[in-house]
Design a protein around this motif. Structure first.
Motif, mmCIF file in Angstrom:
data_model
loop_
_atom_site.group_PDB
_atom_site.id
_atom_site.type_symbol
_atom_site.label_atom_id
_atom_site.label_comp_id
_atom_site.label_asym_id
_atom_site.label_seq_id
_atom_site.Cartn_x
_atom_site.Cartn_y
_atom_site.Cartn_z
ATOM 1 N N GLU A 1 -44.527 -45.456 48.797
ATOM 2 C CA GLU A 1 -44.820 -44.349 47.883
ATOM 3 C C GLU A 1 -43.766 -43.279 48.099
ATOM 4 N N ILE A 2 -43.104 -42.906 47.016
ATOM 5 C CA ILE A 2 -42.027 -41.928 47.093
ATOM 6 C C ILE A 2 -42.391 -40.746 46.207
ATOM 7 N N ILE A 3 -42.572 -39.597 46.838
ATOM 8 C CA ILE A 3 -42.801 -38.365 46.090
ATOM 9 C C ILE A 3 -41.432 -37.720 45.934
ATOM 10 N N LEU A 4 -41.042 -37.426 44.700
ATOM 11 C CA LEU A 4 -39.693 -36.942 44.452
ATOM 12 C C LEU A 4 -39.669 -35.965 43.295
ATOM 13 N N PHE A 5 -38.588 -35.214 43.217
ATOM 14 C CA PHE A 5 -38.426 -34.287 42.108
ATOM 15 C C PHE A 5 -38.316 -35.074 40.810
ATOM 16 N N ALA A 6 -38.942 -34.588 39.770
ATOM 17 C CA ALA A 6 -38.845 -35.214 38.450
ATOM 18 C C ALA A 6 -37.419 -35.067 37.930
ATOM 19 N N GLY A 7 -36.995 -36.034 37.130
ATOM 20 C CA GLY A 7 -35.705 -35.923 36.465
ATOM 21 C C GLY A 7 -34.795 -37.117 36.641
ATOM 22 N N ARG A 8 -35.176 -38.082 37.492
ATOM 23 C CA ARG A 8 -34.318 -39.264 37.657
ATOM 24 C C ARG A 8 -34.391 -40.128 36.409
ATOM 25 N N SER A 9 -33.278 -40.745 36.081
ATOM 26 C CA SER A 9 -33.200 -41.625 34.909
ATOM 27 C C SER A 9 -33.858 -42.964 35.217
ATOM 28 N N LEU A 10 -34.177 -43.707 34.167
ATOM 29 C CA LEU A 10 -34.707 -45.058 34.342
ATOM 30 C C LEU A 10 -33.682 -45.919 35.077
ATOM 31 N N GLU A 11 -32.413 -45.706 34.791
ATOM 32 C CA GLU A 11 -31.347 -46.452 35.485
ATOM 33 C C GLU A 11 -31.403 -46.197 36.992
ATOM 34 N N ALA A 12 -31.593 -44.945 37.392
ATOM 35 C CA ALA A 12 -31.691 -44.611 38.817
ATOM 36 C C ALA A 12 -32.925 -45.267 39.441
ATOM 37 N N LYS A 13 -34.020 -45.284 38.720
ATOM 38 C CA LYS A 13 -35.245 -45.908 39.232
ATOM 39 C C LYS A 13 -35.050 -47.415 39.384
ATOM 40 N N ARG A 14 -34.407 -48.033 38.422
ATOM 41 C CA ARG A 14 -34.109 -49.470 38.546
ATOM 42 C C ARG A 14 -33.224 -49.736 39.755
ATOM 43 N N ARG A 15 -32.210 -48.902 39.920
ATOM 44 C CA ARG A 15 -31.292 -49.023 41.059
ATOM 45 C C ARG A 15 -32.077 -48.889 42.370
ATOM 46 N N LEU A 16 -33.021 -47.949 42.408
ATOM 47 C CA LEU A 16 -33.853 -47.739 43.591
ATOM 48 C C LEU A 16 -34.704 -48.968 43.889
ATOM 49 N N TYR A 17 -35.413 -49.478 42.889
ATOM 50 C CA TYR A 17 -36.275 -50.646 43.094
ATOM 51 C C TYR A 17 -35.463 -51.837 43.615
ATOM 52 N N SER A 18 -34.307 -52.043 43.021
ATOM 53 C CA SER A 18 -33.447 -53.152 43.424
ATOM 54 C C SER A 18 -32.925 -52.957 44.843
ATOM 55 N N ALA A 19 -32.461 -51.756 45.153
ATOM 56 C CA ALA A 19 -31.906 -51.489 46.485
ATOM 57 C C ALA A 19 -32.968 -51.654 47.572
ATOM 58 N N LEU A 20 -34.172 -51.159 47.338
ATOM 59 C CA LEU A 20 -35.233 -51.303 48.330
ATOM 60 C C LEU A 20 -35.595 -52.772 48.530
ATOM 61 N N THR A 21 -35.682 -53.517 47.451
ATOM 62 C CA THR A 21 -36.003 -54.945 47.544
ATOM 63 C C THR A 21 -34.921 -55.690 48.321
ATOM 64 N N GLU A 22 -33.656 -55.367 48.059
ATOM 65 C CA GLU A 22 -32.553 -56.004 48.787
ATOM 66 C C GLU A 22 -32.591 -55.644 50.270
ATOM 67 N N GLU A 23 -32.820 -54.385 50.584
ATOM 68 C CA GLU A 23 -32.873 -53.964 51.987
ATOM 69 C C GLU A 23 -34.020 -54.646 52.737
ATOM 70 N N LEU A 24 -35.157 -54.793 52.088
ATOM 71 C CA LEU A 24 -36.328 -55.380 52.755
ATOM 72 C C LEU A 24 -36.231 -56.895 52.879
ATOM 73 N N ALA A 25 -35.346 -57.510 52.117
ATOM 74 C CA ALA A 25 -35.137 -58.957 52.242
ATOM 75 C C ALA A 25 -34.651 -59.310 53.654
ATOM 76 N N ALA A 26 -33.958 -58.396 54.305
ATOM 77 C CA ALA A 26 -33.484 -58.629 55.673
ATOM 78 C C ALA A 26 -34.647 -58.753 56.662
ATOM 79 N N PHE A 27 -35.824 -58.318 56.252
ATOM 80 C CA PHE A 27 -37.030 -58.413 57.085
ATOM 81 C C PHE A 27 -37.932 -59.556 56.602
ATOM 82 N N ASP A 28 -37.388 -60.386 55.726
ATOM 83 C CA ASP A 28 -38.119 -61.525 55.143
ATOM 84 C C ASP A 28 -39.301 -61.092 54.295
ATOM 85 N N VAL A 29 -39.228 -59.891 53.736
ATOM 86 C CA VAL A 29 -40.276 -59.433 52.833
ATOM 87 C C VAL A 29 -39.932 -59.929 51.435
ATOM 88 N N PRO A 30 -40.748 -60.817 50.863
ATOM 89 C CA PRO A 30 -40.463 -61.303 49.516
ATOM 90 C C PRO A 30 -40.642 -60.188 48.476
#
Length: 128
Positions: free
Chosen positions: A65-94
Protein backbone atom coordinates in the motif's frame (compact mmCIF):
# COMPACT_ATOMS: atom_id res chain seq x y z
CA UNK A 1 7.32 11.40 -0.55
CA UNK A 2 5.32 8.17 -0.56
CA UNK A 3 4.59 6.30 2.65
CA UNK A 4 4.71 2.60 1.85
CA UNK A 5 3.53 -0.41 3.82
CA UNK A 6 4.35 -4.00 2.84
CA UNK A 7 2.16 -6.67 4.44
CA UNK A 8 2.76 -10.40 4.10
CA UNK A 9 2.91 -13.70 5.98
CA UNK A 10 5.66 -14.19 8.51
CA UNK A 11 8.49 -16.59 7.76
CA UNK A 12 9.20 -16.59 4.04
CA UNK A 13 11.39 -13.49 3.98
CA UNK A 14 13.70 -14.76 6.71
CA UNK A 15 16.82 -12.65 7.14
CA UNK A 16 16.15 -10.79 3.87
CA UNK A 17 13.85 -8.12 5.35
CA UNK A 18 16.13 -5.19 4.58
CA UNK A 19 16.80 -6.57 1.09
CA UNK A 20 13.06 -6.71 0.42
CA UNK A 21 12.56 -3.16 1.69
CA UNK A 22 15.43 -1.94 -0.52
CA UNK A 23 13.90 -3.74 -3.51
CA UNK A 24 10.61 -1.93 -2.94
CA UNK A 25 12.52 1.36 -2.60
CA UNK A 26 14.19 0.75 -5.99
CA UNK A 27 10.76 0.05 -7.49
CA UNK A 28 9.44 3.33 -6.07
CA UNK A 29 12.43 5.21 -7.45
CA UNK A 30 12.02 3.69 -10.90
CA UNK A 31 8.27 4.07 -11.04
CA UNK A 32 7.71 7.41 -9.35
CA UNK A 33 11.14 8.90 -10.05
CA UNK A 34 11.69 9.85 -6.43
CA UNK A 35 15.21 10.43 -5.09
CA UNK A 36 16.98 7.74 -3.07
CA UNK A 37 16.81 9.76 0.16
CA UNK A 38 12.99 9.83 0.01
CA UNK A 39 12.31 6.78 2.18
CA UNK A 40 9.39 5.68 4.31
CA UNK A 41 8.75 1.95 4.02
CA UNK A 42 7.33 -0.33 6.69
CA UNK A 43 7.28 -4.11 6.60
CA UNK A 44 4.59 -5.91 8.59
CA UNK A 45 4.60 -9.70 8.84
CA UNK A 46 1.55 -11.59 10.07
CA UNK A 47 1.15 -15.07 11.48
CA UNK A 48 -0.45 -17.40 8.93
CA UNK A 49 -3.78 -17.32 10.75
CA UNK A 50 -3.84 -13.50 10.82
CA UNK A 51 -3.89 -12.92 7.05
CA UNK A 52 -6.61 -14.20 4.77
CA UNK A 53 -5.69 -14.16 1.09
CA UNK A 54 -7.64 -14.77 -2.11
CA UNK A 55 -7.95 -18.41 -3.23
CA UNK A 56 -5.02 -19.69 -5.24
CA UNK A 57 -2.46 -17.27 -3.83
CA UNK A 58 0.85 -18.67 -2.65
CA UNK A 59 2.76 -18.35 0.61
CA UNK A 60 4.61 -15.24 -0.66
CA UNK A 61 1.43 -13.22 -1.24
CA UNK A 62 1.90 -9.61 -0.28
CA UNK A 63 0.11 -6.30 -0.36
CA UNK A 64 1.98 -3.08 -0.96
CA UNK A 65 0.00 0.00 0.00
CA UNK A 66 1.50 3.28 -1.13
CA UNK A 67 0.11 6.56 0.13
CA UNK A 68 1.35 9.29 -2.20
CA UNK A 69 0.67 12.78 -3.43
CA UNK A 70 -1.99 12.90 -6.14
CA UNK A 71 -0.86 13.81 -9.64
CA UNK A 72 1.11 10.86 -11.02
CA UNK A 73 0.27 9.89 -14.59
CA UNK A 74 -1.10 6.49 -15.58
CA UNK A 75 2.25 5.92 -17.31
CA UNK A 76 4.08 6.49 -14.00
CA UNK A 77 1.71 4.10 -12.22
CA UNK A 78 2.27 1.43 -14.86
CA UNK A 79 6.03 1.95 -14.54
CA UNK A 80 5.67 1.57 -10.75
CA UNK A 81 3.64 -1.65 -10.94
CA UNK A 82 6.10 -3.15 -13.40
CA UNK A 83 9.19 -2.09 -11.44
CA UNK A 84 7.86 -3.49 -8.16
CA UNK A 85 6.92 -6.78 -9.81
CA UNK A 86 10.39 -7.05 -11.38
CA UNK A 87 12.14 -6.26 -8.09
CA UNK A 88 10.08 -8.83 -6.17
CA UNK A 89 10.80 -11.54 -8.73
CA UNK A 90 14.27 -11.76 -7.15
CA UNK A 91 12.49 -13.07 -4.03
CA UNK A 92 10.53 -15.64 -6.08
CA UNK A 93 7.31 -13.72 -5.57
CA UNK A 94 5.09 -14.48 -8.57
CA UNK A 95 3.41 -11.49 -10.20
CA UNK A 96 -0.04 -12.90 -9.40
CA UNK A 97 0.84 -12.84 -5.67
CA UNK A 98 1.51 -9.08 -5.63
CA UNK A 99 -1.26 -6.61 -4.87
CA UNK A 100 -0.37 -2.91 -5.09
CA UNK A 101 -2.80 -0.32 -3.80
CA UNK A 102 -2.22 3.40 -4.37
CA UNK A 103 -3.91 5.88 -2.06
CA UNK A 104 -3.58 9.39 -3.48
CA UNK A 105 -3.73 12.43 -1.26
CA UNK A 106 -3.43 16.17 -1.78
CA UNK A 107 -0.04 17.50 -0.56
CA UNK A 108 -1.92 19.91 1.72
CA UNK A 109 -3.01 16.84 3.72
CA UNK A 110 0.60 15.90 4.60
CA UNK A 111 2.38 17.64 7.47
CA UNK A 112 6.16 17.69 7.07
CA UNK A 113 8.44 19.53 9.49
CA UNK A 114 5.46 21.48 10.81
CA UNK A 115 4.24 22.65 7.39
CA UNK A 116 1.82 21.40 4.76
CA UNK A 117 3.77 19.56 2.07
CA UNK A 118 2.10 21.84 -0.48
CA UNK A 119 4.26 24.66 0.93
CA UNK A 120 7.56 22.76 0.80
CA UNK A 121 9.99 22.41 -2.10
CA UNK A 122 10.33 18.64 -2.31
CA UNK A 123 13.21 18.81 -4.76
CA UNK A 124 11.50 16.63 -7.36
CA UNK A 125 8.41 16.59 -9.56
CA UNK A 126 5.20 14.92 -8.49
CA UNK A 127 3.57 14.99 -11.93
CA UNK A 128 5.71 12.42 -13.73
Amino acid sequence: MPATRIETRRGWIGERRLELIEAVQRGLQTGLRIPDHDRCIRLIEYDADALITPPGKGPFYLVIEIILFAGRSLEAKRRLYSALTEELAAFDVPAQDIKIVLVESDPANWGIAGLPASEIDLGYKIKV
